[in-house]
Design an enzyme around this catalytic site. Structure first.
Site, PDB file in Angstrom:
ATOM      1  N   TYR A   2       0.875  -1.170   0.000  1.00 18.73           N
ATOM      2  CA  TYR A   2       0.000   0.000   0.000  1.00 18.73           C
ATOM      3  C   TYR A   2       0.915   1.224   0.000  1.00 18.73           C
ATOM      4  O   TYR A   2       1.467   1.609   1.025  1.00 18.73           O
ATOM      5  CB  TYR A   2      -0.921  -0.017   1.222  1.00 18.73           C
ATOM      6  N   ASP A  41      -2.228  -1.176  -4.114  1.00 21.07           N
ATOM      7  CA  ASP A  41      -2.597   0.201  -4.418  1.00 21.07           C
ATOM      8  C   ASP A  41      -1.296   0.989  -4.465  1.00 21.07           C
ATOM      9  O   ASP A  41      -0.721   1.307  -3.430  1.00 21.07           O
ATOM     10  CB  ASP A  41      -3.538   0.737  -3.335  1.00 21.07           C
ATOM     11  N   HIS A  80     -12.166   1.657  -4.249  1.00 22.30           N
ATOM     12  CA  HIS A  80     -11.381   0.908  -5.224  1.00 22.30           C
ATOM     13  C   HIS A  80     -12.154  -0.352  -5.616  1.00 22.30           C
ATOM     14  O   HIS A  80     -13.054  -0.794  -4.888  1.00 22.30           O
ATOM     15  CB  HIS A  80     -10.046   0.451  -4.629  1.00 22.30           C
TER      16      HIS A  80
END
Length: 252
Positions: free
Chosen positions: A105, A144, A242
């Site tokens: 992340y 991400d 998302h």
């Protein structure tokens, strides 16, 4: 072999919006999530036949990553050695006989770009780490990554130039990574596809109109491109700002 990656924007909230149903439907070998926003003991997800590896942020309700896998790893590593990485729970690496799986992340540069210098240092440190792994065995790097690499990776490229996630500096770091022996699996299979996004603002009607960004990726060592069967996006799956992304590989 099927891999899923999804920034769930709070796993406890996502579970209330169908996470478990999607998890079982996909029946993936590896299911990676980011932005879990929970601490140890705050949620119980007893998925049969899956091992679970969580990296919690020290700050409550913030960041965090997890991997659910059907395959026991040889080793598990959290972070890449920098203190901040460990505090924010942003990286998990699972080692297998024939590959590494790295779930990440990536820090956001923030709207005013106040965190851009730290973000760029993060990218430099991570590139060194990924290249070190790649020298040993192939890497599957997902998560991400908080950057839209090319103009085609967001709806309104011109008006977003220089904004967080679409600065020349962040895009350049992605280019550096891909030039160092790695491939964006989605663009490998879909080089010309447009309107393929993984994140949408919560502003009214933005997702319905598909005004989004592609900032979630499966990036693989170049030697694995021959194994890529599927690299896809599931925008129909709600539960977060998302959506999940999918990678299927022939046996590695």
């Amino acid at each position: 072999m099927k891999f899923i990656s999804w920034n769930v924007n709070g796993i406890r909230a996502c579970v209330k919006k169908g996470f478990e149903e999607y998890f079982h439907e996909m029946d993936a070998d590896f299911f990676c999530i980011q932005e879990t926003k929970c601490q140890e003991g705050q949620i119980d997800l007893p998925f049969e036949n899956y091992l679970q590896y969580w990296n919690y942020a020290e700050k409550k309700g913030y960041s965090g990553t997890a991997i659910f896998t059907k395959h026991k790893p040889l080793t598990v590593k959290y972070g890449v050695g920098q203190k901040e990485d460990e505090e924010e729970g942003r990286i998990i690496t699972l080692e297998y006989e024939n590959f590494y799986l790295v779930n990440v992340y990536t820090p956001n540069a923030q709207r005013d770009l106040a965190r851009l210098p730290k973000r760029l240092q993060w990218e430099e440190d991570l590139l060194v780490y990924l290249k070190q792994l790649d020298e040993v065995k192939p890497v599957i790097y997902c998560g991400d990554l908080n950057v839209a690499h090319m103009d085609v990776d967001l709806k309104n490229a011109k008006s977003n130039m220089g904004n967080s996630g679409f600065t020349l500096e962040e895009r350049g770091k992605m280019s550096d990574l891909l030039a160092s022996g790695f491939t964006d699996s989605f663009r490998f299979l879909h080089p010309e596809r447009t309107d393929a996004f993984t994140w949408w603002s919560y502003m009214a009607k933005v997702r319905e109109r598909n005004i989004g960004w592609r900032i979630d990726y499966f990036i693989v060592s170049n030697c694995l491109t021959k194994n890529i069967k599927v690299a896809d996006i599931h925008p129909h799956v709600l539960g977060s700002d998302h959506c999940p992304i999918i990678l299927e590989l022939d046996s590695i």
